[in-house]
Structures are given as structure tokens and as C-alpha cells.
Enzyme design. Structure first.
Site, PDB file in Angstrom:
ATOM      1  N   GLU A  97      -2.463   0.715   5.543  1.00  0.00           N
ATOM      2  CA  GLU A  97      -1.340   0.167   4.772  1.00  0.00           C
ATOM      3  C   GLU A  97      -0.617  -0.950   5.522  1.00  0.00           C
ATOM      4  O   GLU A  97      -0.048  -1.830   4.907  1.00  0.00           O
ATOM      5  CB  GLU A  97      -0.328   1.272   4.450  1.00  0.00           C
ATOM      6  CG  GLU A  97      -0.863   2.401   3.589  1.00  0.00           C
ATOM      7  CD  GLU A  97      -0.994   2.034   2.134  1.00  0.00           C
ATOM      8  OE1 GLU A  97      -0.388   1.037   1.689  1.00  0.00           O
ATOM      9  OE2 GLU A  97      -1.726   2.745   1.419  1.00  0.00           O
ATOM     10  N   CYS A 149       1.840  -5.622  -3.037  1.00  0.00           N
ATOM     11  CA  CYS A 149       0.555  -5.099  -2.563  1.00  0.00           C
ATOM     12  C   CYS A 149      -0.585  -5.642  -3.432  1.00  0.00           C
ATOM     13  O   CYS A 149      -0.338  -6.250  -4.482  1.00  0.00           O
ATOM     14  CB  CYS A 149       0.589  -3.576  -2.566  1.00  0.00           C
ATOM     15  SG  CYS A 149       0.400  -2.832  -4.206  1.00  0.00           S
TER      16      CYS A 149
END
Length: 171
Positions: free
Chosen positions: A43, A52
């Protein structure tokens, strides 16, 4: 600019290992340091909000809850958000994937994919069904199916799923 684990760290970045240390010190999560490192490295850690690959406003380590554009977070805030998100993923794994019967590697890998994809998708998955049936190796072999975001195969997800599958099979 510092460099940690081959990743450039700027003022907007934070150190995954620092956040892991804070979360582990609370003693609330079952996910091991190795599992947290897998998730955190996949991440990355950002103090400032970002969009994202799936097009969702995020911050910290994959946090999507209560993110506000322009608001930079401290290590303590990032750790608190991440711990809450990890605990939610663990709860999902325990409830829908018979998580209490999974060994540590299986649990860590399954928490990682659940953290990334979300409980809604995972609770109905073949992977979770196979874990509930006790078909552990077959369930671990399901990880490579989860490599798409917004209909596109992402190389980062391919790499992450390979690591999750290896951790799951290693136990």
C-alpha cells in the site's frame, strides 16, 4: 530525500515500519508483523490524501475512511486509522472465512487481500468458501484471481497476490 526499503521518502510520505511498530505495540491485532509488512509495503504510506489505482481518495496506509482532501496526518493518526482498518479486515476473515482455524500465514494473507479488496467482495468469494470447507491449499491458490482494479489487471496486484499466495501456502 531519505530512502527506506528502496522507496523514496518525501515530506508527504511516512515510514511503514514506524506505523507497524505503533500498531504492534497496541497488541490488538492478530495479523503478524510479516503480514502487516506485506500490506504496508504493497500500500505504501502517505501523509497526504491521494487517489489510489481504483480511483478512491485514500491516505495513510490504504485508508479510505474519513479522508479529507488537503489534510496531512501524523504517524499516530495513520496508525490509528490503519489499526481500525486491519481489525475490520480481521473481523471479516474471522466471520466469513473461518479465520480462527487458519494458521498464521493463511490468516495474514487473507487479511491482506480482504484489506485491499473489501469484505463485501471477499465474503462471497470462492476463496473464503474453500477456507470454510477446510480446503486450505485450494483456497490459497485463489489469490492470483484478485489482480484487477476497475476492470484492469494491475502489475502491482499481481506481485502482491504472489506474495500473499506464498505466505498462505507457507503457513
Amino acid at each position: 530525500m531519505a530512502n527506506i526499503r528502496g522507496k523514496a521518502i518525501t515530506g508527504a510520505s511516512c515510514a511503514v515500519m514506524t506505523i507497524i511498530a505503533i500498531v504492534v505495540s497496541s497488541g490488538l491485532v492478530r495479523t503478524s508483523e510479516a503480514g502487516l509488512e506485506l500490506i504496508g509495503d504493497a500500500e505504501s504510506c502517505q501523509r497526504d490524501p491521494y487517489v489510489c489505482p481504483a480511483g478512491v481518495l485514500s491516505d495513510g496506509i490504504g485508508n479510505t475512511h474519513g479522508v479529507k482532501a488537503g489534510v496531512r496526518k501524523s504517524d499516530a493518526q495513520i496508525a490509528a486509522d490503519w489499526e481500525k482498518n486491519i481489525l475490520q479486515a480481521e473481523s471479516c476473515v474471522n466471520k466469513y472465512s473461518n479465520g480462527k482455524k487458519l494458521n498464521q500465514g493463511q490468516f495474514d494473507a487473507t487479511v491482506s487481500v480482504t484489506f485491499n479488496v473489501g469484505c463485501g467482495a471477499m465474503q462471497k468469494s470462492t476463496m473464503f468458501w474453500k477456507f470454510r470447507q477446510g480446503k486450505m491449499i485450494e483456497a490459497c491458490n485463489e489469490f492470483p484471481r484478485w489482480v484487477y482494479a476497475d476492470g484492469k489487471k494491475l502489475s502491482g496486484l499481481v506481485t502482491r497476490r504472489e506474495k500473499e499466495k506464498a505466505l498462505c501456502l507457507k503457513g
